[in-house]
Design an enzyme around this catalytic site. Structure first.
Site, PDB file in Angstrom:
ATOM      1  N   SER A  77       1.057  -0.753   0.301  1.00  0.00           N
ATOM      2  CA  SER A  77      -0.323  -0.190  -0.047  1.00  0.00           C
ATOM      3  C   SER A  77       1.396   1.301  -0.464  1.00  0.00           C
ATOM      4  O   SER A  77       2.015   1.121   0.633  1.00  0.00           O
ATOM      5  CB  SER A  77      -1.283  -0.138   1.188  1.00  0.00           C
ATOM      6  OG  SER A  77      -2.070   0.892   0.973  1.00  0.00           O
ATOM      7  N   GLY A  81      -2.924   3.774   7.801  1.00  0.00           N
ATOM      8  CA  GLY A  81      -3.020   5.584   8.183  1.00  0.00           C
ATOM      9  C   GLY A  81      -2.635   5.235   9.795  1.00  0.00           C
ATOM     10  O   GLY A  81      -1.841   4.009  10.255  1.00  0.00           O
ATOM     11  N   THR A  82      -3.045   5.777  10.708  1.00  0.00           N
ATOM     12  CA  THR A  82      -3.111   6.068  12.475  1.00  0.00           C
ATOM     13  C   THR A  82      -4.289   5.725  12.820  1.00  0.00           C
ATOM     14  O   THR A  82      -3.963   6.339  14.488  1.00  0.00           O
ATOM     15  CB  THR A  82      -1.584   6.820  13.096  1.00  0.00           C
ATOM     16  OG1 THR A  82      -2.253   7.602  12.464  1.00  0.00           O
ATOM     17  CG2 THR A  82      -0.057   6.857  11.865  1.00  0.00           C
ATOM     18  N   HIS A 172       2.880   3.034  -5.258  1.00  0.00           N
ATOM     19  CA  HIS A 172       1.306   3.154  -5.195  1.00  0.00           C
ATOM     20  C   HIS A 172       0.806   1.502  -5.165  1.00  0.00           C
ATOM     21  O   HIS A 172      -0.177   1.825  -5.273  1.00  0.00           O
ATOM     22  CB  HIS A 172       1.258   4.448  -5.925  1.00  0.00           C
ATOM     23  CG  HIS A 172       0.069   5.110  -6.179  1.00  0.00           C
ATOM     24  ND1 HIS A 172      -0.882   4.951  -7.110  1.00  0.00           N
ATOM     25  CD2 HIS A 172      -0.246   6.187  -5.380  1.00  0.00           C
ATOM     26  CE1 HIS A 172      -2.131   5.175  -6.985  1.00  0.00           C
ATOM     27  NE2 HIS A 172      -1.730   6.046  -5.164  1.00  0.00           N
ATOM     28  N   LYS A 174      -1.238  -1.159  -4.500  1.00  0.00           N
ATOM     29  CA  LYS A 174      -2.095  -1.465  -3.497  1.00  0.00           C
ATOM     30  C   LYS A 174      -2.791  -3.112  -3.302  1.00  0.00           C
ATOM     31  O   LYS A 174      -3.394  -3.371  -4.627  1.00  0.00           O
ATOM     32  CB  LYS A 174      -3.337  -0.672  -3.366  1.00  0.00           C
ATOM     33  CG  LYS A 174      -3.340   0.381  -3.043  1.00  0.00           C
ATOM     34  CD  LYS A 174      -2.892   1.757  -4.872  1.00  0.00           C
ATOM     35  CE  LYS A 174      -2.061   2.375  -3.971  1.00  0.00           C
ATOM     36  NZ  LYS A 174      -3.481   4.204  -3.519  1.00  0.00           N
ATOM     37  N   ASP A 179      -2.415 -16.128   2.755  1.00  0.00           N
ATOM     38  CA  ASP A 179      -2.723 -17.448   1.872  1.00  0.00           C
ATOM     39  C   ASP A 179      -2.859 -17.943   0.653  1.00  0.00           C
ATOM     40  O   ASP A 179      -2.286 -16.842  -0.416  1.00  0.00           O
ATOM     41  CB  ASP A 179      -3.464 -18.015   2.181  1.00  0.00           C
ATOM     42  CG  ASP A 179      -3.261 -18.470   4.062  1.00  0.00           C
ATOM     43  OD1 ASP A 179      -1.969 -18.006   4.436  1.00  0.00           O
ATOM     44  OD2 ASP A 179      -4.132 -18.698   4.591  1.00  0.00           O
TER      45      ASP A 179
END
Length: 512
Positions: A77, A81-82, A172, A174, A179
């Site tokens: 990714s 975020g936080t 960039h 994603k 599995d």
């Protein structure tokens, strides 16, 4: 000024015209098999593909998949975020790793996370500080790689401030895999993308070959990235050229070699598998091979859907996604329809020329200023939505000048309390009410996606009507929240673009 240091990068390079790998074949979904000349082709059953529609569905699926993982969790990714939603994901990872540690014998679960260095290091509390507890608790099972663009180095790196340094180039991609289940998306691991930021998401279930490919791809990029340590320092793997301290040409050559090894070895494997399957399906051999498969209990349905991973890493000289996208736009026939969407409307000149100069109908979905991710941002970033309005108006003026308004239509996504980040395209062949191909992943079709960042998406080609219907419904649901752009659109007060924005946009449009 930091902008003076960017001067060498402001001049767009002379575009290289690449001939299409081959023209499209005449029949149905098989007309796209030329893509396998460039990348591996994965044939699967459409029953293994599920299209998701909402951020909350995406978030819940991530948690379920993490908790169920036994062998591997691989997540690439831009950043993590936080907030509370992100912390919940970290807790899920911790819980799953703990279970693996307590299992008899050596723990099987491996977690590999790839993020961008500059975006993941922004602020005191950041992606790195979120993940360090996992590294400290499970040092042998967890790997966190932080990609640093080789183009941000020397005096440029020292003088460009935080946030602005992210304009030079990013990781960039994603991809989220657990599995043998793979999620392809344009969404980052951040609370907005789990709540009210609209994106696209597709789940490929029980697809070990595809999961292996993306695991190897993330590993390859991880190997040329900085490795996060338990004390929040970073270091390169032993013997690896440093991305901004080492020789740039040598670094890019090594990165190109590592990534192309992954693509070519997977392509060779799939070609051998395809040849084996083809020979076993010849008359006289199908019955025996089917009996053998049934005896071993692994009879797989005949593939009706094909997945092609498209990689774009211009800093490393890899331009596969660009070649395939340009060929699709070039070869689209008269009366074919292409629905193209991007959260940031800033198409490359090559893409714009193809859209304006070819025969297919285009419906282009983009963000209205209010749902642009930069709307309401502080400082210079707050002017970015206006810059996108200016770029949109210029393109619309060109459409009108060429009298192409019927063939090329712009539509703006608008939804109260939401932002828009969806990207990709759906291709409807002439005379068909359903799409047979979609592109889904991280690229935005803009200059950054093509020239600066590391990007990956997949082309999904399907003959199955039920999956085509899923893709059609996804497209309709997104376009339902939009209005058609006309001349009057730009006469609204919220479309006023200040003079300084008009003057600066041509200089900086290659950075956002």
């Amino acid at each position: 000024s930091s902008w003076l240091l960017l001067a060498p990068l402001l001049t767009p390079p002379v575009p290289v015209i690449t001939a299409p790998p081959c023209s499209l074949c005449p029949e149905g979904a098989h007309r796209f098999q030329w893509i396998r000349n460039l990348v591996p082709e994965f044939g699967i059953s459409s029953s293994h593909v599920k299209v998701l529609s909402s951020p909350s569905e995406f978030y819940e699926l991530l948690k379920v998949q993490i908790k169920a993982a036994k062998q591997r969790v691989v997540m690439a990714s831009l950043y993590l975020g936080t907030g509370l939603h992100e912390q919940e994901l970290v807790y899920c990872l911790e819980e799953t790793l703990e279970k693996s540690l307590q299992a008899k014998g050596s723990p099987d679960l491996r977690v590999s996370i790839l993020l961008d260095y500059t975006r993941g290091s922004r602020g005191r509390k950041n992606s790195r500080t979120m993940l360090i507890p996992l590294l400290q608790r499970f040092p042998k099972q967890v790997r966190v790689s932080l990609f640093h663009t080789p183009n941000l180095r020397g005096l440029l790196r020292l003088l460009i401030p935080e946030r602005f340094n992210e304009t030079i180039g990013l990781q960039h991609i994603k991809v989220y895999l657990f599995d043998d289940n793979v999620i392809l998306s344009g969404a980052n691991l951040s609370d907005l993308y789990f709540t009210n930021r609209q994106d696209r998401y597709v789940l490929l279930r029980d697809s070990p070959e595809i999961a292996d490919f993306f695991t190897e791809l993330v590993d390859a990029i991880g190997d040329v990235s900085l490795q996060l340590q338990q004390d929040d320092t970073v270091q390169m793997m032993e013997g690896m050229v440093h991305p901004y301290q080492g020789d740039k040409v040598a670094y890019c050559e090594i990165a190109n070699r590592r990534v192309m090894e992954v693509i070519n070895s997977a392509r060779t494997r799939q070609e051998q598998l395809h040849a084996k399957t083809f020979h076993s399906s010849q008359p006289g051999s199908s019955h025996l091979s089917q009996q053998g498969s049934q005896a071993s209990g692994d009879l797989k349905p005949e593939p009706d859907t094909w997945i092609y991973p498209l990689i774009q890493m211009k800093p490393f000289g890899i331009q596969i996604d660009e070649m395939v996208t340009e060929t699709l736009l070039t070869e689209a026939e008269r009366d074919a329809r292409i629905y193209l969407t991007t959260g940031y409307f800033n198409l490359t000149q090559a893409y714009m020329d193809l859209i304006l100069g070819t025969r297919a109908e285009y419906r282009i979905l983009l963000a209205s200023p209010e749902v642009n991710g930069f709307f309401g941002a502080k400082g210079v970033a707050g002017a970015i939505p206006a810059a996108y309005v200016y770029i949109e108006r210029q393109f619309y003026s060109e459409v009108c000048y060429l009298q192409q308004q019927e063939r090329v239509q712009l539509q703006e996504y608008s939804r109260a309390g939401w932002t828009f980040h969806a990207k990709g395209l759906w291709l409807y062949l002439a005379g068909s009410d359903l799409p047979c191909l979609t592109l889904i992943g991280s690229p935005n079709f803009g200059y950054r996606s093509v020239h600066r960042d590391l990007e990956a998406q997949v082309a999904i080609v399907t003959e199955n009507k039920a999956l085509q219907q899923q893709l059609h419904q996804e497209q309709e649901q997104l376009y339902l929240c939009s209005g058609v752009v006309s001349t009057s659109t730009f006469e609204q007060p919220n479309r006023y673009v200040k003079l300084w924005v008009k003057l600066v946009t041509p200089l900086i449009k290659n950075f956002f």
